[in-house]
Design a protein around this motif. Structure first.
Motif, PDB file in Angstrom:
ATOM      1  N   ALA A  24     -96.504  -2.049  65.434  1.00  0.00           N
ATOM      2  CA  ALA A  24     -96.533  -1.589  64.046  1.00  0.00           C
ATOM      3  C   ALA A  24     -95.295  -0.761  63.728  1.00  0.00           C
ATOM      4  N   GLU A  25     -94.878   0.092  64.699  1.00  0.00           N
ATOM      5  CA  GLU A  25     -93.697   0.922  64.490  1.00  0.00           C
ATOM      6  C   GLU A  25     -92.441   0.057  64.337  1.00  0.00           C
ATOM      7  N   GLN A  26     -92.352  -0.987  65.167  1.00  0.00           N
ATOM      8  CA  GLN A  26     -91.192  -1.856  65.095  1.00  0.00           C
ATOM      9  C   GLN A  26     -91.157  -2.650  63.798  1.00  0.00           C
ATOM     10  N   GLN A  27     -92.302  -3.072  63.340  1.00  0.00           N
ATOM     11  CA  GLN A  27     -92.352  -3.797  62.072  1.00  0.00           C
ATOM     12  C   GLN A  27     -91.899  -2.902  60.919  1.00  0.00           C
ATOM     13  N   ASN A  28     -92.296  -1.634  60.949  1.00  0.00           N
ATOM     14  CA  ASN A  28     -91.858  -0.693  59.905  1.00  0.00           C
ATOM     15  C   ASN A  28     -90.355  -0.454  59.988  1.00  0.00           C
ATOM     16  N   ALA A  29     -89.842  -0.293  61.217  1.00  0.00           N
ATOM     17  CA  ALA A  29     -88.411  -0.069  61.394  1.00  0.00           C
ATOM     18  C   ALA A  29     -87.621  -1.283  60.926  1.00  0.00           C
ATOM     19  N   LEU A  30     -88.114  -2.479  61.256  1.00  0.00           N
ATOM     20  CA  LEU A  30     -87.426  -3.687  60.832  1.00  0.00           C
ATOM     21  C   LEU A  30     -87.448  -3.817  59.316  1.00  0.00           C
ATOM     22  N   ARG A  31     -88.544  -3.443  58.696  1.00  0.00           N
ATOM     23  CA  ARG A  31     -88.638  -3.510  57.231  1.00  0.00           C
ATOM     24  C   ARG A  31     -87.615  -2.574  56.591  1.00  0.00           C
ATOM     25  N   ARG A  32     -87.483  -1.356  57.144  1.00  0.00           N
ATOM     26  CA  ARG A  32     -86.489  -0.425  56.600  1.00  0.00           C
ATOM     27  C   ARG A  32     -85.077  -0.982  56.767  1.00  0.00           C
ATOM     28  N   LEU A  33     -84.813  -1.565  57.919  1.00  0.00           N
ATOM     29  CA  LEU A  33     -83.484  -2.110  58.179  1.00  0.00           C
ATOM     30  C   LEU A  33     -83.178  -3.275  57.247  1.00  0.00           C
ATOM     31  N   GLU A  34     -84.119  -4.185  57.102  1.00  0.00           N
ATOM     32  CA  GLU A  34     -83.899  -5.333  56.230  1.00  0.00           C
ATOM     33  C   GLU A  34     -83.725  -4.901  54.776  1.00  0.00           C
ATOM     34  N   THR A  35     -84.460  -3.866  54.368  1.00  0.00           N
ATOM     35  CA  THR A  35     -84.318  -3.365  53.003  1.00  0.00           C
ATOM     36  C   THR A  35     -82.929  -2.781  52.774  1.00  0.00           C
ATOM     37  N   LEU A  36     -82.442  -1.989  53.727  1.00  0.00           N
ATOM     38  CA  LEU A  36     -81.125  -1.382  53.590  1.00  0.00           C
ATOM     39  C   LEU A  36     -80.035  -2.446  53.551  1.00  0.00           C
ATOM     40  N   LEU A  37     -80.117  -3.446  54.440  1.00  0.00           N
ATOM     41  CA  LEU A  37     -79.135  -4.526  54.421  1.00  0.00           C
ATOM     42  C   LEU A  37     -79.176  -5.273  53.091  1.00  0.00           C
ATOM     43  N   ALA A  38     -80.380  -5.500  52.567  1.00  0.00           N
ATOM     44  CA  ALA A  38     -80.508  -6.198  51.292  1.00  0.00           C
ATOM     45  C   ALA A  38     -79.917  -5.379  50.150  1.00  0.00           C
ATOM     46  N   LEU A  39     -80.130  -4.054  50.157  1.00  0.00           N
ATOM     47  CA  LEU A  39     -79.590  -3.205  49.095  1.00  0.00           C
ATOM     48  C   LEU A  39     -78.065  -3.193  49.119  1.00  0.00           C
ATOM     49  N   ILE A  40     -77.491  -3.155  50.308  1.00  0.00           N
ATOM     50  CA  ILE A  40     -76.030  -3.194  50.422  1.00  0.00           C
ATOM     51  C   ILE A  40     -75.500  -4.512  49.883  1.00  0.00           C
ATOM     52  N   THR A  63     -78.547 -16.304  67.671  1.00  0.00           N
ATOM     53  CA  THR A  63     -78.395 -15.857  69.054  1.00  0.00           C
ATOM     54  C   THR A  63     -78.647 -14.360  69.160  1.00  0.00           C
ATOM     55  N   PHE A  64     -78.066 -13.586  68.240  1.00  0.00           N
ATOM     56  CA  PHE A  64     -78.258 -12.144  68.295  1.00  0.00           C
ATOM     57  C   PHE A  64     -79.666 -11.747  67.889  1.00  0.00           C
ATOM     58  N   ALA A  65     -80.281 -12.510  67.025  1.00  0.00           N
ATOM     59  CA  ALA A  65     -81.670 -12.221  66.661  1.00  0.00           C
ATOM     60  C   ALA A  65     -82.571 -12.375  67.877  1.00  0.00           C
ATOM     61  N   THR A  66     -82.297 -13.382  68.712  1.00  0.00           N
ATOM     62  CA  THR A  66     -83.076 -13.587  69.936  1.00  0.00           C
ATOM     63  C   THR A  66     -82.776 -12.506  70.961  1.00  0.00           C
ATOM     64  N   LEU A  67     -81.513 -12.145  71.086  1.00  0.00           N
ATOM     65  CA  LEU A  67     -81.097 -11.210  72.126  1.00  0.00           C
ATOM     66  C   LEU A  67     -81.493  -9.783  71.821  1.00  0.00           C
ATOM     67  N   VAL A  68     -81.225  -9.328  70.611  1.00  0.00           N
ATOM     68  CA  VAL A  68     -81.404  -7.922  70.263  1.00  0.00           C
ATOM     69  C   VAL A  68     -82.575  -7.705  69.311  1.00  0.00           C
ATOM     70  N   GLY A  69     -83.151  -8.776  68.801  1.00  0.00           N
ATOM     71  CA  GLY A  69     -84.202  -8.623  67.804  1.00  0.00           C
ATOM     72  C   GLY A  69     -83.642  -8.181  66.469  1.00  0.00           C
ATOM     73  N   LEU A  70     -82.331  -8.377  66.257  1.00  0.00           N
ATOM     74  CA  LEU A  70     -81.655  -7.877  65.055  1.00  0.00           C
ATOM     75  C   LEU A  70     -81.319  -9.018  64.115  1.00  0.00           C
ATOM     76  N   GLU A  71     -81.918  -9.015  62.951  1.00  0.00           N
ATOM     77  CA  GLU A  71     -81.603  -9.999  61.934  1.00  0.00           C
ATOM     78  C   GLU A  71     -80.401  -9.509  61.132  1.00  0.00           C
ATOM     79  N   LEU A  72     -79.309 -10.252  61.198  1.00  0.00           N
ATOM     80  CA  LEU A  72     -78.102  -9.839  60.499  1.00  0.00           C
ATOM     81  C   LEU A  72     -78.098 -10.273  59.041  1.00  0.00           C
ATOM     82  N   ARG A  73     -79.016 -11.106  58.641  1.00  0.00           N
ATOM     83  CA  ARG A  73     -78.994 -11.588  57.265  1.00  0.00           C
ATOM     84  C   ARG A  73     -80.023 -10.836  56.404  1.00  0.00           C
ATOM     85  N   PRO A  74     -79.663 -10.500  55.197  1.00  0.00           N
ATOM     86  CA  PRO A  74     -80.588  -9.798  54.298  1.00  0.00           C
ATOM     87  C   PRO A  74     -81.574 -10.769  53.678  1.00  0.00           C
TER      88      PRO A  74
END
Length: 433
Positions: free
Chosen positions: A289-305, A344-355
């Motif tokens: 649940a914590e990771q889902q919240n963190a990912l939501r904040r990250l995706e929101t910030l990337l989208a706003l930028i 590749t990076f989404a699989t490796l780091v769990g980081l979605e680079l696209r907004p």
């Protein structure tokens, strides 16, 4: 050949490793190179290997846009002119002054070299957790069998660094063939104040768009210059974004029971076996649940930028550039879908680079501009607490009214007082589109 892409031979009859050789392994370059790579002690990612594999990726495929083309003097001149013109156009549609301190044209190798320090900061938190988990997951019976001074944990750390170095190197090599600028993925990867385009990748992006090359370059220069303004004159944004990514990465957890079971069968001296396990999801982050919240904040910030950049670039280009609408849609689709390297990076780091919510964010910033003007829109960046949330993106057209009614938001007479920067001499009217 393994997926590591070394391409080393194992020797053969009659070679240096033949009968009578005092060092039977001496004729096997693979073992010498493997020993060298396993001696890495610079952290959880073997960056020597990562750079080697990324460079190998860039030199494959021949010359021109399919290889690592050298930037010509004409291309450098074209990039410099495009970014200067882009900065002039942006003066009309945002209160944030220019953030461009210098202009550069990068080859793919130069993009790799210039952005590697940021990639190191992004990748190492997750790599450290996985490598530590690999060592902790060594079965107790193996520890007891080897006794005190068990070298297996150290070997696993070295192999883990090798594994991540291979994955990161392949991912970076792929990204270096796709990105068109220093800020193309929405994260400030290059040196502060350096606006840079990658001409070889712009040429690849241009294929099939049926627009003049100069127009496409200028549109991408507008996006780069807009990113530079935002990161240069919103003092907290760059670190806030990197901290948000770091918080998400450090909160990643692994399925330790599955990892412990796998460690009973994985040979630590077989890096390919470990890489196969990575590809099979053995080290995939477990969602909490914590990771889902963190990912939501990250995706929101990337989208706003990205939404802000999309909005100001559209305001600057629509009336001046015949192909602005088509280029806006092409860049939106490209950013929203992502490429193989981003996956590749989404699989490796769990980081979605696209907004994922770029269009919602662009709609929100357009709506705020219509209701509150350019100054009202840009002043929202004065503090992170003023930024829209993920819930606001659900109803983007209503955010402008919400800001005024709930936060009693007042635009300062001089936005630069809060941003700590000089304001342009001639403030302009807000865009009408």
């Amino acid at each position: 050949m393994s997926n590591f892409g070394f391409g080393f031979g194992l020797g053969g009859p009659g070679g240096d490793g033949g009968d009578g050789d005092p060092n039977p392994m001496g004729g096997m370059p693979f073992f010498a190179e493997l020993q060298k790579m396993l001696s890495w002690s610079g952290g959880p990612v073997n960056w020597d290997l990562a750079k080697q594999l990324a460079a190998t990726t860039l030199t494959q495929g021949g010359s021109g846009t399919s290889g690592n083309a050298i930037v010509s003097p004409a291309e450098r001149l074209g990039v410099a002119e495009a970014i200067r013109l882009a900065d002039l156009w942006l003066d009309d549609v945002t209160d944030l002054p220019s953030g461009v301190q210098s202009i550069e044209s990068w080859s793919r190798t130069e993009w790799l070299d210039k952005t590697l320090p940021v990639w190191s900061a992004l990748c190492e938190p997750v790599a450290a957790r996985v490598v530590a988990a690999m060592s902790a997951a060594i079965p107790e019976e193996q520890v007891q069998m080897l006794g005190e001074g068990n070298p297996l944990a150290g070997i696993m750390q070295q192999v883990g660094g090798l594994m991540f170095g291979a994955q990161v190197g392949q991912g970076l090599g792929g990204l270096a063939r796709e990105v068109v600028s220093a800020t193309d993925i929405g994260i400030p990867l290059g040196p502060a104040g350096v606006a840079a385009l990658v001409p070889a990748n712009i040429a690849a992006f241009s294929e099939g768009l049926e627009r003049p090359a100069e127009e496409i370059r200028l549109y991408l220069a507008l996006r780069e210059a807009a990113h530079q303004r935002l990161f240069a004159h919103v003092p907290w944004l760059r670190q806030h974004l990197l901290d948000t990514i770091d918080t998400y990465s450090r909160g990643i957890t692994l399925d330790m029971s599955a990892l412990e079971d796998a460690m009973r069968t994985i040979d630590p001296m077989n890096p390919q076996g470990i890489q196969d396990a990575l590809g099979g999801g053995l080290f995939a982050p477990q969602e909490t649940a914590e990771q889902q919240n963190a990912l939501r904040r990250l995706e929101t910030l990337l989208a706003l930028i990205e939404g802000w950049v999309d909005t100001v670039v559209a305001a600057a280009a629509t009336e001046r550039m015949p192909g602005a609408v088509a280029l806006r849609e092409a860049t939106r689709r490209r950013r929203a879908s992502g490429g193989p390297a981003e996956q590749t990076f989404a699989t490796l780091v769990g980081l979605e680079l696209r907004p994922r919510r770029l269009r919602d964010a662009a709609t929100l910033w357009w709506s705020v501009t219509e209701k509150r003007g350019v100054s009202g829109r840009d002043a929202i960046w004065t503090h992170p607490d003023l930024l829209p949330t993920a819930d606001d993106l659900d109803d983007p057209l209503d955010f402008g009214d919400k800001v005024m009614s709930e936060q009693d938001f007042i635009v300062p007479d001089d936005l630069s007082d809060l941003l700590g920067e000089g304001k342009p001499d001639d403030p302009t009217d807000p865009p009408t589109s």
